[in-house]
Design an enzyme around this catalytic site. Structure first.
Site, PDB file in Angstrom:
ATOM      1  N   PRO A   2     -28.046   4.920 -53.518  1.00 17.66           N
ATOM      2  CA  PRO A   2     -26.757   3.980 -54.683  1.00 17.66           C
ATOM      3  C   PRO A   2     -27.786   2.634 -54.384  1.00 17.66           C
ATOM      4  O   PRO A   2     -28.358   2.408 -54.300  1.00 17.66           O
ATOM      5  CB  PRO A   2     -25.847   4.247 -54.340  1.00 17.66           C
ATOM      6  N   TYR A   3     -27.459   2.210 -55.382  1.00 21.48           N
ATOM      7  CA  TYR A   3     -28.252   0.194 -55.446  1.00 21.48           C
ATOM      8  C   TYR A   3     -27.041  -0.077 -56.022  1.00 21.48           C
ATOM      9  O   TYR A   3     -26.651  -0.089 -57.754  1.00 21.48           O
ATOM     10  CB  TYR A   3     -29.409  -0.152 -56.399  1.00 21.48           C
TER      11      TYR A   3
END
Length: 68
Positions: A2-3
């Site tokens: 995830p970013y």
């Protein structure tokens, strides 16, 4: 992996506040989506208020109007 990209105006957020944002965003992804915190990336971008506009008015100008 995830970013998360958090954008805030550059108005003096402290290192502690930024740390809390990073920790909180990471924990939210862990709690809601079951993501691995070791692979969760959080980036905070600070934008000058001259470069952030709301309703056609730069935030710098809005701040001056709100606090004459």
């Amino acid at each position: 992996m995830p970013y998360v990209n958090i954008k805030i105006t550059r108005e003096g957020a402290t290192a502690e506040q930024k740390q809390r944002l990073i920790e909180g965003a990471t924990q939210l992804l862990v709690d809601v989506l079951g993501k691995n915190p070791a692979t969760t990336v959080v980036v905070i971008d600070e934008v000058d208020t001259d470069n952030w506009g709301i309703g056609g008015i730069p935030v710098t100008q809005r701040r001056l109007q709100e606090n004459p």
